[in-house]
Design an enzyme around this catalytic site. Structure first.
Site, PDB file in Angstrom:
ATOM      1  N   GLU A 136      19.607  23.918 -27.402  1.00 41.26           N
ATOM      2  CA  GLU A 136      18.361  22.946 -26.816  1.00 41.26           C
ATOM      3  C   GLU A 136      17.386  22.424 -27.707  1.00 41.26           C
ATOM      4  O   GLU A 136      16.706  23.198 -28.074  1.00 41.26           O
ATOM      5  CB  GLU A 136      18.301  23.233 -25.541  1.00 41.26           C
ATOM      6  CG  GLU A 136      19.420  23.342 -24.283  1.00 41.26           C
ATOM      7  CD  GLU A 136      19.667  22.308 -23.550  1.00 41.26           C
ATOM      8  OE1 GLU A 136      18.986  21.351 -24.086  1.00 41.26           O
ATOM      9  OE2 GLU A 136      20.333  22.317 -22.642  1.00 41.26           O
ATOM     10  N   HIS A 174      26.943  17.932 -26.668  1.00 41.28           N
ATOM     11  CA  HIS A 174      27.479  18.143 -25.255  1.00 41.28           C
ATOM     12  C   HIS A 174      28.441  16.947 -24.904  1.00 41.28           C
ATOM     13  O   HIS A 174      29.092  17.124 -24.168  1.00 41.28           O
ATOM     14  CB  HIS A 174      26.196  18.243 -24.314  1.00 41.28           C
ATOM     15  CG  HIS A 174      26.438  18.997 -23.009  1.00 41.28           C
ATOM     16  ND1 HIS A 174      25.510  19.174 -22.180  1.00 41.28           N
ATOM     17  CD2 HIS A 174      27.568  19.652 -22.573  1.00 41.28           C
ATOM     18  CE1 HIS A 174      25.916  20.084 -21.252  1.00 41.28           C
ATOM     19  NE2 HIS A 174      27.119  20.230 -21.406  1.00 41.28           N
ATOM     20  N   ASP A 184      24.282  13.949 -24.188  1.00 40.64           N
ATOM     21  CA  ASP A 184      23.386  14.489 -25.111  1.00 40.64           C
ATOM     22  C   ASP A 184      24.076  15.205 -26.191  1.00 40.64           C
ATOM     23  O   ASP A 184      25.291  15.684 -26.156  1.00 40.64           O
ATOM     24  CB  ASP A 184      22.472  15.351 -24.592  1.00 40.64           C
ATOM     25  CG  ASP A 184      23.031  16.638 -23.692  1.00 40.64           C
ATOM     26  OD1 ASP A 184      24.005  16.396 -23.213  1.00 40.64           O
ATOM     27  OD2 ASP A 184      22.805  17.631 -23.801  1.00 40.64           O
TER      28      ASP A 184
HETATM   29 ZN   LIG Z   1      23.316  19.263 -22.378  1.00 42.64          ZN
END
Ligand SMILES: [Zn+2]
Length: 266
Positions: A136, A174, A184
């Site tokens: 992330e 993603h 994203d």
């Molecule tokens: Zn994501």
């Protein structure tokens, strides 16, 4: 001497008391211990019920990740994300979180299954969490990524690729594995720079001819995309490979890109 012990005790007490992640660190240790216990069970409990004998092989190790999934956090700070991933009720996590200043937080062993991909598909793989590392990147979803973030990411990817022998094609966003559900990392993500460093492929359409009867959806499928929602898959493809175009149509330039990419990803 007594005084020194006293001060050390005080320092230890406050450093522990002020660590906001003390309880999640403790929970991590307990959960990994429980998994270790489960793995060491003998006879083996997860085998089919009609197995008559248990014979332990001597030759094994842990399964390794084979994909890397990149995300933007869609949150406003790294602290907010760390809190999200250390709170049980959110049921989401990632192996790594990279802050705007390039700081990397390691949250789970690479051998553990993070809850980051959700309902997703790439090729014919559907349990992406079981085979991937989730990273992330702190970003609200509408802004460019910082240079320190990308530098840290490239270093991290380099280690992961070498440690687990991850194929160049298997560095994805993603949005690639969950078209229509996820967008994203956002359109500012430097996929071309990643490809230049060996993480994912990029295209060169010089001299590329579109074959007659070319089927762009088939090409997207060969690359790995799930075609369940055709509009959404085009959106995911553009977010990764044609970031200046937010339309959901495939023109001749896009077709040339697909002709080149499908040769690299197939
Ligand atoms: Zn994501």
């Amino acid at each position: 001497m007594k005084m020194l012990v006293f001060f050390v005790a005080i320092i230890l007490y406050y450093s522990c008391a002020t660590n906001p992640y003390k309880s999640s660190n403790k929970s991590y240790k307990k959960q990994t211990k429980d998994f270790a216990k489960m793995l060491s069970q003998y006879p083996i409990r997860d085998s089919v019920s009609n197995a008559s004998y248990f014979v332990a092989s001597t030759n094994f190790n842990l399964r390794k990740p084979n994909l890397v999934i990149l995300h933007h956090t869609a949150q406003n700070s790294c602290d907010e994300t760390l809190k999200t991933f250390t709170t049980t009720k959110t049921q989401v996590s990632a192996h790594y979180v990279i802050c705007k200043d390039g700081t990397v937080h390691h949250m789970l062993s690479d051998y553990l299954r993070a809850w980051q991909a959700g309902v997703s598909k790439w090729g014919n793989a559907t349990d992406i969490n079981s085979i991937s590392i989730g990273i992330e990147i702190d970003n609200n979803g509408f802004e460019p990524f910082t240079d320190p973030q990308i530098n840290s990411l490239l270093q991290l990817l380099d280690r992961l690729k070498r440690a687990y022998n991850i194929p160049t094609a298997n560095f994805l966003g993603h949005a690639d594995i969950a078209p229509g559900r996820k967008v994203d990392p956002n359109k500012y993500f430097p996929w071309q720079k990643l490809a230049e460093n060996g993480f994912g492929f990029w295209y060169d359409t010089t001299g590329i001819q579109i074959p007659s009867g070319f089927d762009e959806m088939k090409a997207l499928r060969i690359i790995g995309y799930d075609l369940k929602n055709p509009d959404a898959v085009i959106q995911s493809f553009k977010l990764h490979f044609v970031q200046s175009d937010s339309t959901k149509t495939i023109n001749d330039d896009d077709k040339k890109i697909l002709v080149d990419l499908m040769k690299k990803y197939q």
